[in-house]
Design a protein around this motif. Structure first.
Motif, mmCIF file in Angstrom:
data_model
loop_
_atom_site.group_PDB
_atom_site.id
_atom_site.type_symbol
_atom_site.label_atom_id
_atom_site.label_comp_id
_atom_site.label_asym_id
_atom_site.label_seq_id
_atom_site.Cartn_x
_atom_site.Cartn_y
_atom_site.Cartn_z
ATOM 1 N N LYS A 17 0.826 -1.194 0.000
ATOM 2 C CA LYS A 17 0.000 0.000 0.000
ATOM 3 C C LYS A 17 0.868 1.255 0.000
ATOM 4 C CE LYS A 17 -3.683 2.548 0.297
ATOM 5 N NZ LYS A 17 -4.513 2.766 -0.915
ATOM 6 N N ARG A 18 1.954 1.227 0.764
ATOM 7 C CA ARG A 18 2.862 2.387 0.764
ATOM 8 C C ARG A 18 3.422 2.615 -0.635
ATOM 9 N NH1 ARG A 18 6.897 1.630 5.898
ATOM 10 N NH2 ARG A 18 5.463 0.492 7.229
ATOM 11 N N ASP A 19 3.812 1.525 -1.304
ATOM 12 C CA ASP A 19 4.352 1.649 -2.659
ATOM 13 C C ASP A 19 3.318 2.252 -3.601
ATOM 14 O OD1 ASP A 19 6.701 0.534 -1.798
ATOM 15 O OD2 ASP A 19 6.263 -1.484 -2.554
ATOM 16 N N ASP A 20 2.065 1.812 -3.475
ATOM 17 C CA ASP A 20 0.997 2.340 -4.329
ATOM 18 C C ASP A 20 0.805 3.837 -4.095
ATOM 19 O OD1 ASP A 20 0.576 -0.156 -5.372
ATOM 20 O OD2 ASP A 20 -1.146 -0.629 -4.083
ATOM 21 N N VAL A 21 0.867 4.253 -2.836
ATOM 22 C CA VAL A 21 0.695 5.675 -2.520
ATOM 23 C C VAL A 21 1.777 6.513 -3.190
ATOM 24 C CG1 VAL A 21 0.804 7.394 -0.665
ATOM 25 C CG2 VAL A 21 -0.559 5.321 -0.355
ATOM 26 N N ILE A 22 3.038 6.070 -3.077
ATOM 27 C CA ILE A 22 4.146 6.817 -3.675
ATOM 28 C C ILE A 22 4.007 6.869 -5.193
ATOM 29 C CG2 ILE A 22 6.636 6.882 -4.028
ATOM 30 C CD1 ILE A 22 5.759 7.736 -1.255
ATOM 31 N N ASP A 71 1.246 6.602 -7.010
ATOM 32 C CA ASP A 71 0.112 7.462 -7.372
ATOM 33 C C ASP A 71 0.452 8.939 -7.151
ATOM 34 O OD1 ASP A 71 -1.385 5.291 -8.079
ATOM 35 O OD2 ASP A 71 -2.561 5.215 -6.232
ATOM 36 N N PHE A 72 1.233 9.216 -6.118
ATOM 37 C CA PHE A 72 1.647 10.591 -5.845
ATOM 38 C C PHE A 72 2.561 11.102 -6.961
ATOM 39 C CE2 PHE A 72 4.121 13.688 -3.086
ATOM 40 C CZ PHE A 72 3.064 14.569 -2.912
ATOM 41 N N LYS A 73 3.511 10.268 -7.368
ATOM 42 C CA LYS A 73 4.408 10.656 -8.458
ATOM 43 C C LYS A 73 3.641 10.861 -9.763
ATOM 44 C CE LYS A 73 8.701 8.470 -6.854
ATOM 45 N NZ LYS A 73 9.739 7.436 -7.138
ATOM 46 N N ALA A 74 2.608 10.044 -9.985
ATOM 47 C CA ALA A 74 1.832 10.115 -11.226
ATOM 48 C C ALA A 74 0.806 11.239 -11.208
ATOM 49 C CB ALA A 74 1.143 8.775 -11.483
ATOM 50 N N GLY A 75 0.641 11.913 -10.089
ATOM 51 C CA GLY A 75 -0.324 13.001 -9.999
ATOM 52 C C GLY A 75 -1.740 12.556 -9.690
ATOM 53 N N LYS A 76 -1.922 11.267 -9.388
ATOM 54 C CA LYS A 76 -3.261 10.788 -9.049
ATOM 55 C C LYS A 76 -3.655 11.207 -7.639
ATOM 56 C CE LYS A 76 -2.815 6.673 -12.002
ATOM 57 N NZ LYS A 76 -2.807 5.187 -12.015
ATOM 58 N N ILE A 77 -2.677 11.499 -6.806
ATOM 59 C CA ILE A 77 -2.895 11.965 -5.438
ATOM 60 C C ILE A 77 -2.325 13.367 -5.314
ATOM 61 C CG2 ILE A 77 -2.201 11.630 -3.018
ATOM 62 C CD1 ILE A 77 -2.248 8.614 -3.573
ATOM 63 N N GLN A 78 -3.108 14.277 -4.718
ATOM 64 C CA GLN A 78 -2.657 15.651 -4.562
ATOM 65 C C GLN A 78 -1.910 15.868 -3.246
ATOM 66 O OE1 GLN A 78 -6.854 16.840 -5.082
ATOM 67 N NE2 GLN A 78 -6.082 18.460 -6.431
ATOM 68 N N VAL A 79 -2.377 15.187 -2.200
ATOM 69 C CA VAL A 79 -1.837 15.425 -0.857
ATOM 70 C C VAL A 79 -1.573 14.094 -0.167
ATOM 71 C CG1 VAL A 79 -2.249 16.469 1.409
ATOM 72 C CG2 VAL A 79 -3.081 17.619 -0.654
ATOM 73 N N ILE A 80 -0.398 13.968 0.431
ATOM 74 C CA ILE A 80 -0.116 12.852 1.340
ATOM 75 C C ILE A 80 -0.046 13.406 2.750
ATOM 76 C CG2 ILE A 80 1.554 11.125 2.078
ATOM 77 C CD1 ILE A 80 2.452 10.768 -0.743
ATOM 78 N N VAL A 81 -0.831 12.818 3.654
ATOM 79 C CA VAL A 81 -0.741 13.142 5.080
ATOM 80 C C VAL A 81 0.073 12.030 5.723
ATOM 81 C CG1 VAL A 81 -2.000 13.701 7.184
ATOM 82 C CG2 VAL A 81 -2.999 14.238 4.963
ATOM 83 N N ALA A 82 1.167 12.393 6.399
ATOM 84 C CA ALA A 82 2.117 11.366 6.805
ATOM 85 C C ALA A 82 2.709 11.640 8.182
ATOM 86 C CB ALA A 82 3.250 11.276 5.786
ATOM 87 N N THR A 83 3.145 10.566 8.816
ATOM 88 C CA THR A 83 4.028 10.693 9.971
ATOM 89 C C THR A 83 5.443 10.883 9.435
ATOM 90 O OG1 THR A 83 4.381 8.306 10.048
ATOM 91 C CG2 THR A 83 2.563 9.196 11.377
#
Length: 432
Positions: free
Chosen positions: A282-287, A289-301
């Motif tokens: 799931k972490r890999d998918d988030v990164i 998608d973030f690089k591809a512009g599918k995600i605008q914001v990551i909220v993270a520790t």
């Protein structure tokens, strides 16, 4: 200093030549000779200084020179996250391209086939094992991993591993290692808990401490002095005025991350979470998608504060002030990379004033303050001075004239003068 002045193996130098590595960075120049002499090392150096090569190159050099057992694990490198373990493994493959030095990355969040590959590699004895603590301990507990011939034990980003709760895992792994070994501990910060662990696992270590570099000048830093309840409304207003495209919001806990992500999804923002509760796939998918512009914001520790390789992050938001001043530098260093501009915004509640002061002392300058929008209500005021006593912070403004004299009198004369001062003030309020 050049690498051919401190490394001895021609195959290692050939690999560096092909990778266009000529000059050492400061951490490499200081660390490599110490490691080559066989000394333990305690090094404080932040991400991006070349510390991975600082420990891999001398270890590869010594392994290539021979004298170490074949079909055995000769070096163990501990890393806090899968991402960092993969990154170290890639560098190892590059450095050891011309040499028969084998390496294997061991981490969680994989399928059964990958786990079986890890098991086989550990049983056969890869020269260098790069592992996250939890996954290596899981293999150890199965009984087929032999660490009795390990000559090099390396902890990379030790402070992050302790922050993530890996202390007990690390100490269990240490108990399986031979006492006669060379131990290298690298950390971006040096809090007391790192010193305590170093005292337990290092033997007469040499110490290196590189000054934390300042954030890039292209980062436009600012801070909001606000109440805790105002943080979310301020963040929403920032996103309303400037719709986010590629933003990381750092918060202090997994629970806050989850709650904050839920609140922001209500604003129709494409958002994802990043914390230790997520499995690795799931972490890999988030990164991705973030690089591809599918995600605008990551909220993270702070799991995302280091090791993410994305060059065009437009803004970093510190929803909570980081505990360590150095972590502020790591967080905001995610933006303004590759000669781009970037913005870093920090929300500071009264309970976090002392943390902000420590950051400003590290930066050797004040972070510009933004005004809290009037419609969000009154904001707290941060005084120029703060006294830290017994772990508590008191904030006050400089007094002048008669008020300062009264304060000094009260300090000298005790409660009698405090009462007298109160009576005088009461008399002054009576109309003449």
């Amino acid at each position: 200093m050049r690498f051919d002045e401190i490394l001895t193996n021609d195959d290692v130098l050939d690999g560096l030549w092909d990778m266009h590595f000529d000059e050492c960075t400061p951490i490499q120049e200081q660390a490599i000779p110490i490691i080559m002499e066989g000394n333990d090392l305690l090094a404080c150096a932040q991400t991006g200084t070349g510390k991975t090569a600082a420990y891999l190159l001398p270890v590869i050099n010594m392994l290539a020179d021979g004298g170490y057992p074949e079909d055995a694990i000769n070096c163990v490198v501990m890393a806090p996250t899968r991402e960092l373990a993969q990154q170290i493994d890639r560098q190892l493959q590059g450095f050891a391209y011309f040499m028969p030095v084998s390496g294997m990355a061991i981490y969680g969040g994989t399928d059964g086939h990958t786990y079986d590959q890890q098991r086989k590699s550990l049983k056969m004895g890869a020269d260098v094992v790069i592992a996250t603590p939890g996954r290596l301990l899981a293999h150890l507990n199965m009984g087929y991993v032999d660490l009795s011939k390990v000559s090099f034990f390396i902890l990379d980003e030790a402070d992050r591993m302790l922050d993530m709760g890996f202390y007990d895992d690390i100490m269990q792994i240490v108990s399986k290692l031979p006492k006669e070994r060379q131990t290298l501990l690298f950390s971006a910060t040096m809090p007391p808990k790192i010193q305590q662990m170093a005292n337990k696992i290092l033997h007469n270590p040499a110490e290196i401490k590189l000054a934390v570099s300042k954030p890039a000048e292209k980062i436009r830093q600012s801070a909001y002095i606000c109440h805790e309840s105002q943080k979310l409304p301020i963040l929403k207003k920032i996103f309303e005025e400037n719709p986010p495209q590629r933003v990381i919001v750092f918060s202090s806990s997994k629970l806050k991350v989850k709650n904050l992500a839920r609140e922001l999804r209500d604003k129709n923002i494409r958002i994802a979470e990043m914390h230790s509760d997520l499995d690795q796939s799931k972490r890999d998918d988030v990164i991705l998608d973030f690089k591809a512009g599918k995600i605008q914001v990551i909220v993270a520790t702070d799991i995302l504060a280091r090791g993410i390789d994305i060059d065009d992050i437009e803004m970093v938001v510190n929803y909570d002030v980081p505990r360590e001043a150095e972590d502020y530098v790591h967080r905001i260093g995610r933006t303004a990379r590759a000669d781009r501009d970037g913005r870093a915004v920090t929300f500071v509640s009264p309970e976090e004033f002392s943390k902000l002061k420590r950051i400003e002392r590290l930066l050797e300058k004040d972070i510009p303050k933004e005004e809290v929008p009037d419609e969000l209500g009154g904001a707290p005021r941060m005084s120029r001075e703060s006294n830290i006593r017994n772990g508590k912070t008191r904030h006050f403004r400089k007094a002048s004239g008669q008020s300062q004299n009264k304060r000094n009198n009260r300090r000298r004369n005790g409660s009698k003068d405090r009462n007298r001062s109160s009576n005088e003030q009461a008399q002054q309020t009576v109309p003449v």
